[in-house]
Design a protein around this motif. Structure first.
Motif, PDB file in Angstrom:
ATOM      1  N   ILE A  61       1.498   8.846  12.042  1.00 49.84           N
ATOM      2  CA  ILE A  61       1.195   8.118  10.802  1.00 49.84           C
ATOM      3  C   ILE A  61      -0.227   8.411  10.359  1.00 49.84           C
ATOM      4  O   ILE A  61      -0.485   8.670   9.169  1.00 49.84           O
ATOM      5  N   GLU A  62      -1.167   8.403  11.295  1.00 49.44           N
ATOM      6  CA  GLU A  62      -2.556   8.701  10.962  1.00 49.44           C
ATOM      7  C   GLU A  62      -2.683  10.115  10.379  1.00 49.44           C
ATOM      8  O   GLU A  62      -3.412  10.326   9.400  1.00 49.44           O
ATOM      9  N   ASP A  63      -1.962  11.050  10.958  1.00 53.50           N
ATOM     10  CA  ASP A  63      -2.014  12.442  10.461  1.00 53.50           C
ATOM     11  C   ASP A  63      -1.431  12.524   9.054  1.00 53.50           C
ATOM     12  O   ASP A  63      -1.965  13.239   8.187  1.00 53.50           O
ATOM     13  N   LYS A  64      -0.335  11.798   8.834  1.00 54.38           N
ATOM     14  CA  LYS A  64       0.278  11.815   7.510  1.00 54.38           C
ATOM     15  C   LYS A  64      -0.662  11.219   6.463  1.00 54.38           C
ATOM     16  O   LYS A  64      -0.760  11.710   5.337  1.00 54.38           O
ATOM     17  N   ILE A  65      -1.332  10.129   6.814  1.00 51.34           N
ATOM     18  CA  ILE A  65      -2.268   9.501   5.884  1.00 51.34           C
ATOM     19  C   ILE A  65      -3.404  10.461   5.553  1.00 51.34           C
ATOM     20  O   ILE A  65      -3.825  10.577   4.382  1.00 51.34           O
ATOM     21  N   LYS A  66      -3.915  11.158   6.554  1.00 49.64           N
ATOM     22  CA  LYS A  66      -4.984  12.132   6.311  1.00 49.64           C
ATOM     23  C   LYS A  66      -4.511  13.240   5.376  1.00 49.64           C
ATOM     24  O   LYS A  66      -5.252  13.693   4.497  1.00 49.64           O
ATOM     25  N   MET A  67      -3.279  13.675   5.552  1.00 48.02           N
ATOM     26  CA  MET A  67      -2.739  14.743   4.724  1.00 48.02           C
ATOM     27  C   MET A  67      -2.607  14.334   3.258  1.00 48.02           C
ATOM     28  O   MET A  67      -2.725  15.153   2.350  1.00 48.02           O
ATOM     29  N   THR A  68      -2.392  13.044   3.036  1.00 47.76           N
ATOM     30  CA  THR A  68      -2.273  12.550   1.651  1.00 47.76           C
ATOM     31  C   THR A  68      -3.631  12.366   1.006  1.00 47.76           C
ATOM     32  O   THR A  68      -3.717  12.136  -0.206  1.00 47.76           O
ATOM     33  N   GLY A  69      -4.689  12.450   1.815  1.00 47.36           N
ATOM     34  CA  GLY A  69      -6.031  12.294   1.284  1.00 47.36           C
ATOM     35  C   GLY A  69      -6.433  10.857   1.074  1.00 47.36           C
ATOM     36  O   GLY A  69      -7.442  10.565   0.418  1.00 47.36           O
ATOM     37  N   ALA A  70      -5.626   9.919   1.609  1.00 46.89           N
ATOM     38  CA  ALA A  70      -5.932   8.494   1.419  1.00 46.89           C
ATOM     39  C   ALA A  70      -7.115   8.082   2.271  1.00 46.89           C
ATOM     40  O   ALA A  70      -7.407   8.690   3.291  1.00 46.89           O
ATOM     41  N   VAL A  84       0.849  -1.199   0.000  1.00 45.98           N
ATOM     42  CA  VAL A  84       0.000   0.000   0.000  1.00 45.98           C
ATOM     43  C   VAL A  84       0.881   1.244   0.000  1.00 45.98           C
ATOM     44  O   VAL A  84       1.939   1.275   0.638  1.00 45.98           O
ATOM     45  N   PRO A  85       0.457   2.294  -0.705  1.00 48.62           N
ATOM     46  CA  PRO A  85       1.235   3.546  -0.706  1.00 48.62           C
ATOM     47  C   PRO A  85       1.382   4.153   0.684  1.00 48.62           C
ATOM     48  O   PRO A  85       2.337   4.888   0.945  1.00 48.62           O
ATOM     49  N   GLU A  86       0.422   3.844   1.582  1.00 46.85           N
ATOM     50  CA  GLU A  86       0.475   4.406   2.940  1.00 46.85           C
ATOM     51  C   GLU A  86       1.716   3.986   3.707  1.00 46.85           C
ATOM     52  O   GLU A  86       2.041   4.588   4.741  1.00 46.85           O
ATOM     53  N   LEU A  87       2.409   2.975   3.216  1.00 41.47           N
ATOM     54  CA  LEU A  87       3.647   2.563   3.891  1.00 41.47           C
ATOM     55  C   LEU A  87       4.651   3.714   3.937  1.00 41.47           C
ATOM     56  O   LEU A  87       5.466   3.810   4.853  1.00 41.47           O
ATOM     57  N   ASP A  88       4.550   4.592   2.968  1.00 42.39           N
ATOM     58  CA  ASP A  88       5.460   5.738   2.920  1.00 42.39           C
ATOM     59  C   ASP A  88       5.374   6.609   4.165  1.00 42.39           C
ATOM     60  O   ASP A  88       6.319   7.305   4.510  1.00 42.39           O
TER      61      ASP A  88
END
Length: 451
Positions: free
Chosen positions: A442-451, A408-412
């Protein structure tokens, strides 16, 4: 040196052991496979007439003789990771391709971790490569940096299915696999005559052989590098993103602050609290002291074999990581590096042909002999050149306990928060609190990516 923050997507039976028993990013990134302590590979031997010691002109894994290919380009450009020794080996192979096809091959060194960002700028400007070297498909499709590679099924059948999966997304293949790797336990037979089978065995070696004042240690590893530290979390039943049971992952369910990963973090922390590992440990310290014969055992990857053999000779051994208190093996990451077809290549058919040539059976075997890196080519995996090498076999055993990176891209979003958490953990901060903070980041980063 390569950091460990990457998105690679291999499966667990990928390396030599899979072949034997039946036949695993950016900033502080990696999974690319090479650790901070990664020594460079040895220089290639002088080419000879033997296919086993020199690159091959064979087109057995290349479509270069096909009449379906368009007119030949004058040249092709590839970006390889910035490692002079490995570039020298690839240059020898590329010369053979030029002899066979008349196409000039330009090899440009670009650090593997930097390639996606550089390509995003250079590609649209017409200055990018036809092929570039990456550890799995990761977010390359989402970023629009790759295009589907069209290769005959006869050629594809030479590679392990798992390695092809690592360079595929949604059923489309975007590159051809060159090497596959995990990490394992290196040990100095002069200090550790027999590889430790359990963590208790390893801790006994730590207790008996550690003398920090003399810079002597029983065991060292780059503990703040999540690429390595994960093995002890995953082996304790930790997870990164919860598997959904259908081959995918629930990226809303992050496992770092759950019991298994926390237990792994506590184990790592205990080694620092007992003084077994110095708080300033890094890859250079790990590799340097081990090469000097001052450390009983370390964790590293197959890229380190060549230099460590020069330093320790027959005293060098490789074994799987010792089993944990729960009886399970640490789950090392497994990665696949391959030649990705650039979205911006103007000669995708010939670039695909070059990728097939560079990774065919003969040239893959040559690359292995010069660098020690294992290719996911089925015939090479079962060859005596690999199966008779006890150092390579040690990695193949660990491979059976390894795991792929989540596809998954979220691994980034994981690497930087986990690097920070591990720094807090080794400095004595509460493990649960450190992991809670990492998950929130990590949750904040995922939200920022719009995933």
């Amino acid at each position: 040196m390569l950091n460990k923050k990457v998105i690679a997507i291999p499966l667990g039976t990928l390396l030599v052991a899979g072949a034997l028993s039946a036949c695993g990013g950016n900033g502080n990134n990696g999974g690319n496979g090479e650790a901070a302590a990664s020594p460079s590979a040895s220089q290639p031997a002088s080419p000879s007439a033997s296919a086993s010691t020199s690159p091959s002109t064979s087109s057995s894994a290349s479509a270069s003789a096909s009449s379906d290919l368009p007119a030949k380009p004058a040249e092709l450009t590839i970006w390889q990771d910035d490692n002079a020794d490995k570039i020298a080996v690839s240059t020898e192979i590329a010369k053979k391709y030029t002899e066979q096809t008349g196409i000039k091959v330009n090899i440009k060194p670009v650090a593997m971790n930097d390639q996606p960002d550089v390509l995003a700028l250079d590609g649209p400007a017409g200055k990018g490569p036809d092929l570039f070297y990456q550890p799995g498909i990761g977010a390359l499709v989402i970023k629009g940096l790759v295009q589907e590679i069209k290769t005959p099924q006869e050629t594809l059948s030479a590679y392990t299915p798992e390695a092809l999966a690592a360079l595929s997304q949604d059923g489309k293949l975007y590159g051809l696999p060159a090497v596959t790797e995990t990490y394992a336990l290196f040990y100095n037979k002069k200090l550790v005559p027999e590889a430790p089978k359990t963590i208790a065995d390893l801790e006994k070696i730590m207790a008996e052989q550690t003398d920090a004042k003399k810079q002597q240690y029983g065991f060292l590893f780059e503990a703040t590098n999540f690429y390595y530290a994960w093995a002890f979390m995953g082996g304790n039943d930790g997870y990164i993103f919860k598997p959904d049971g259908n081959g995918g992952f629930d990226t809303k369910d992050i496992g770092f602050n759950k019991e298994g990963a926390v237990k792994g973090g506590q184990l790592i922390q205990s080694w620092f609290q007992k003084g077994y590992i110095p708080k300033d440990v890094n890859g250079d310290i790990v590799g340097g002291l081990f090469g000097q014969g001052k450390v009983g055992a370390i964790i590293n990857g197959p890229w380190a074999i060549q230099d460590l053999k020069k330093q320790l000779g027959d005293n060098l051994g490789v074994a799987p990581l010792p089993t944990l208190e729960n009886g399970k093996h640490p789950t090392s990451f497994i990665g696949v590096k391959g030649w990705m077809l650039s979205k911006f290549s103007k000669s995708p058919e010939w670039a695909s042909d070059l990728a097939a040539f560079m990774t065919n059976e003969q040239n893959s075997l040559y690359y292995f002999k010069q660098t020690g890196e294992v290719p996911p080519v089925k015939s090479v995996l079962t060859s005596s050149d690999l199966t008779s090498d006890p150092l390579v076999f040690g990695f193949s055993q660990q491979n059976t306990y390894g795991m792929p990176f989540p596809t998954v891209p979220e691994l980034d979003t994981v690497w930087d928060p986990m690097a920070n958490a591990l720094k807090f953990i080794v400095s004595g901060k509460d493990v649960q609190a450190s992991m809670d903070d990492a998950v929130k980041q990590i949750e904040d980063k995922i939200k920022m990516t719009g995933a």
